[in-house]
Motif scaffolding. Structure first.
Motif, PDB file in Angstrom:
ATOM      1  N   MET A 292     -67.685   6.598   1.131  1.00 42.72           N
ATOM      2  CA  MET A 292     -66.132   6.334   0.494  1.00 42.72           C
ATOM      3  C   MET A 292     -65.524   4.991   0.933  1.00 42.72           C
ATOM      4  SD  MET A 292     -64.367  10.419   1.208  1.00 42.72           S
ATOM      5  CE  MET A 292     -62.868   9.512   0.753  1.00 42.72           C
ATOM      6  N   PRO A 293     -64.977   4.560  -0.149  1.00 44.93           N
ATOM      7  CA  PRO A 293     -64.341   3.149   0.225  1.00 44.93           C
ATOM      8  C   PRO A 293     -63.092   3.328   0.994  1.00 44.93           C
ATOM      9  CG  PRO A 293     -63.796   4.100  -2.066  1.00 44.93           C
ATOM     10  CD  PRO A 293     -64.493   5.003  -1.400  1.00 44.93           C
ATOM     11  N   PHE A 294     -62.964   2.123   1.923  1.00 46.27           N
ATOM     12  CA  PHE A 294     -61.857   2.196   2.745  1.00 46.27           C
ATOM     13  C   PHE A 294     -60.553   1.966   1.810  1.00 46.27           C
ATOM     14  CE2 PHE A 294     -65.000   0.544   5.854  1.00 46.27           C
ATOM     15  CZ  PHE A 294     -64.855   1.462   6.879  1.00 46.27           C
ATOM     16  N   ASN A 295     -59.545   2.492   2.185  1.00 49.87           N
ATOM     17  CA  ASN A 295     -58.066   2.358   2.255  1.00 49.87           C
ATOM     18  C   ASN A 295     -57.554   1.308   3.065  1.00 49.87           C
ATOM     19  OD1 ASN A 295     -57.983   3.998  -0.244  1.00 49.87           O
ATOM     20  ND2 ASN A 295     -58.006   5.856   1.022  1.00 49.87           N
ATOM     21  N   LEU A 296     -56.803   0.666   2.664  1.00 52.06           N
ATOM     22  CA  LEU A 296     -56.030  -0.390   3.564  1.00 52.06           C
ATOM     23  C   LEU A 296     -54.482   0.128   3.760  1.00 52.06           C
ATOM     24  CD1 LEU A 296     -56.700  -3.918   2.394  1.00 52.06           C
ATOM     25  CD2 LEU A 296     -57.540  -2.786   4.716  1.00 52.06           C
ATOM     26  N   HIS A 297     -54.090   0.256   5.235  1.00 49.71           N
ATOM     27  CA  HIS A 297     -52.800   0.766   5.525  1.00 49.71           C
ATOM     28  C   HIS A 297     -52.308  -0.271   6.590  1.00 49.71           C
ATOM     29  CE1 HIS A 297     -55.177   4.497   4.857  1.00 49.71           C
ATOM     30  NE2 HIS A 297     -53.939   5.166   4.541  1.00 49.71           N
ATOM     31  N   ALA A 298     -51.120  -0.255   6.149  1.00 50.33           N
ATOM     32  CA  ALA A 298     -50.131  -1.111   7.140  1.00 50.33           C
ATOM     33  C   ALA A 298     -49.399  -0.168   7.976  1.00 50.33           C
ATOM     34  CB  ALA A 298     -49.232  -1.903   6.482  1.00 50.33           C
ATOM     35  N   VAL A 299     -49.564  -0.303   9.495  1.00 46.81           N
ATOM     36  CA  VAL A 299     -48.778   0.457  10.495  1.00 46.81           C
ATOM     37  C   VAL A 299     -47.885  -0.394  11.088  1.00 46.81           C
ATOM     38  CG1 VAL A 299     -48.885   1.755  12.200  1.00 46.81           C
ATOM     39  CG2 VAL A 299     -50.914   1.688  10.777  1.00 46.81           C
TER      40      VAL A 299
ATOM     41  N   ILE B 141     -51.837  -7.912  12.998  1.00 44.02           N
ATOM     42  CA  ILE B 141     -50.717  -8.993  12.522  1.00 44.02           C
ATOM     43  C   ILE B 141     -49.734  -9.530  13.375  1.00 44.02           C
ATOM     44  CG2 ILE B 141     -48.909  -9.223  10.726  1.00 44.02           C
ATOM     45  CD1 ILE B 141     -51.552  -8.744   9.479  1.00 44.02           C
ATOM     46  N   LYS B 142     -48.829  -8.862  14.022  1.00 52.34           N
ATOM     47  CA  LYS B 142     -48.183  -9.280  15.215  1.00 52.34           C
ATOM     48  C   LYS B 142     -47.976  -7.971  16.209  1.00 52.34           C
ATOM     49  CE  LYS B 142     -43.646  -9.102  14.153  1.00 52.34           C
ATOM     50  NZ  LYS B 142     -42.472  -9.207  13.681  1.00 52.34           N
ATOM     51  N   ASN B 143     -47.324  -7.942  17.251  1.00 49.86           N
ATOM     52  CA  ASN B 143     -47.042  -7.056  18.241  1.00 49.86           C
ATOM     53  C   ASN B 143     -46.819  -5.848  18.082  1.00 49.86           C
ATOM     54  OD1 ASN B 143     -48.133  -9.060  20.074  1.00 49.86           O
ATOM     55  ND2 ASN B 143     -45.908  -9.422  20.890  1.00 49.86           N
ATOM     56  N   ASP B 144     -46.242  -5.526  16.595  1.00 51.25           N
ATOM     57  CA  ASP B 144     -45.793  -4.134  16.068  1.00 51.25           C
ATOM     58  C   ASP B 144     -46.260  -3.832  14.676  1.00 51.25           C
ATOM     59  OD1 ASP B 144     -44.222  -6.115  14.883  1.00 51.25           O
ATOM     60  OD2 ASP B 144     -42.213  -5.278  15.362  1.00 51.25           O
ATOM     61  N   VAL B 145     -47.145  -4.738  14.262  1.00 50.96           N
ATOM     62  CA  VAL B 145     -47.828  -4.417  13.019  1.00 50.96           C
ATOM     63  C   VAL B 145     -49.474  -4.694  13.074  1.00 50.96           C
ATOM     64  CG1 VAL B 145     -47.857  -5.305  10.546  1.00 50.96           C
ATOM     65  CG2 VAL B 145     -45.696  -5.332  11.806  1.00 50.96           C
ATOM     66  N   MET B 146     -50.082  -3.587  12.320  1.00 42.53           N
ATOM     67  CA  MET B 146     -51.272  -3.550  12.372  1.00 42.53           C
ATOM     68  C   MET B 146     -51.985  -3.187  11.040  1.00 42.53           C
ATOM     69  SD  MET B 146     -54.307  -2.140  15.096  1.00 42.53           S
ATOM     70  CE  MET B 146     -53.712  -3.310  16.290  1.00 42.53           C
ATOM     71  N   LEU B 147     -53.012  -3.854  10.444  1.00 35.85           N
ATOM     72  CA  LEU B 147     -53.751  -3.210   9.398  1.00 35.85           C
ATOM     73  C   LEU B 147     -54.753  -2.295   9.664  1.00 35.85           C
ATOM     74  CD1 LEU B 147     -53.793  -6.434   6.732  1.00 35.85           C
ATOM     75  CD2 LEU B 147     -51.900  -4.484   7.047  1.00 35.85           C
ATOM     76  N   VAL B 148     -55.006  -1.272   9.099  1.00 37.47           N
ATOM     77  CA  VAL B 148     -56.015  -0.335   9.502  1.00 37.47           C
ATOM     78  C   VAL B 148     -56.845  -0.163   8.172  1.00 37.47           C
ATOM     79  CG1 VAL B 148     -56.625   1.793  10.286  1.00 37.47           C
ATOM     80  CG2 VAL B 148     -55.222   0.676  11.319  1.00 37.47           C
TER      81      VAL B 148
ATOM     82  N   LYS C 143     -49.559   3.107   2.731  1.00 37.28           N
ATOM     83  CA  LYS C 143     -51.039   2.726   2.338  1.00 37.28           C
ATOM     84  C   LYS C 143     -50.808   1.784   1.488  1.00 37.28           C
ATOM     85  CE  LYS C 143     -54.650   4.911  -0.600  1.00 37.28           C
ATOM     86  NZ  LYS C 143     -54.664   5.541  -1.823  1.00 37.28           N
ATOM     87  N   LEU C 144     -51.720   0.683   1.464  1.00 35.11           N
ATOM     88  CA  LEU C 144     -51.544  -0.424   0.389  1.00 35.11           C
ATOM     89  C   LEU C 144     -52.559  -0.014  -0.682  1.00 35.11           C
ATOM     90  CD1 LEU C 144     -52.005  -3.312   3.045  1.00 35.11           C
ATOM     91  CD2 LEU C 144     -49.816  -2.096   2.190  1.00 35.11           C
ATOM     92  N   ASN C 145     -52.202  -0.123  -1.869  1.00 39.63           N
ATOM     93  CA  ASN C 145     -52.928   0.560  -3.080  1.00 39.63           C
ATOM     94  C   ASN C 145     -53.915  -0.307  -3.801  1.00 39.63           C
ATOM     95  OD1 ASN C 145     -51.535   2.964  -2.900  1.00 39.63           O
ATOM     96  ND2 ASN C 145     -49.990   2.245  -4.137  1.00 39.63           N
ATOM     97  N   GLY C 146     -54.787  -0.929  -2.933  1.00 33.05           N
ATOM     98  CA  GLY C 146     -56.068  -1.414  -3.533  1.00 33.05           C
ATOM     99  C   GLY C 146     -55.995  -3.038  -3.790  1.00 33.05           C
ATOM    100  N   SER C 147     -54.783  -3.550  -3.772  1.00 35.92           N
ATOM    101  CA  SER C 147     -54.727  -4.840  -4.047  1.00 35.92           C
ATOM    102  C   SER C 147     -53.730  -5.459  -3.169  1.00 35.92           C
ATOM    103  CB  SER C 147     -54.033  -5.265  -5.596  1.00 35.92           C
ATOM    104  OG  SER C 147     -52.730  -4.730  -5.746  1.00 35.92           O
TER     105      SER C 147
END
Length: 92
Positions: free
Chosen positions: A2-9, A33-40, A69-73
């Motif tokens: 399955m393709p990955f989805n990108l998420h910003a936490v 990204i910074k001390n309180d933000v991560m992409l997964v 959830k980041l919608n593919g773009s």
């Protein structure tokens, strides 16, 4: 596969605890990204990522935040290593 989805936490409280949990769970598929933000990058649902970061758990650990959830773009400006990481997870 399955393709990955990108998420910003985005963490609003106890980010260090949540970030550590995400890095342990997702390893190379987590980008700080910074001390309180991560992409997964994951096939997991947003709710599962929240659970893995302890955001959704009913505990006293104090971790709070949101998963988007980041919608593919994506487009914009960022440091070069972010674009390299995005290319790597897309190719995997």
């Amino acid at each position: 596969m399955m393709p990955f989805n990108l998420h910003a936490v985005v963490f609003t409280e106890e980010a260090d605890k949540g970030m550590k949990l995400l890095k342990e769970k997702y390893e190379k598929n987590a980008y700080k990204i910074k001390n309180d933000v991560m992409l997964v990058a994951s096939t997991d649902l947003s709710s599962q990522i929240a659970e893995h970061s302890s955001i959704s758990k009913k505990t006293d650990d104090g971790v709070r935040g949101a998963v988007f959830k980041l919608n593919g773009s994506y487009t914009g400006y960022a440091q070069g290593s972010l674009w390299e990481w995005l290319e790597t997870v897309e190719d995997s």
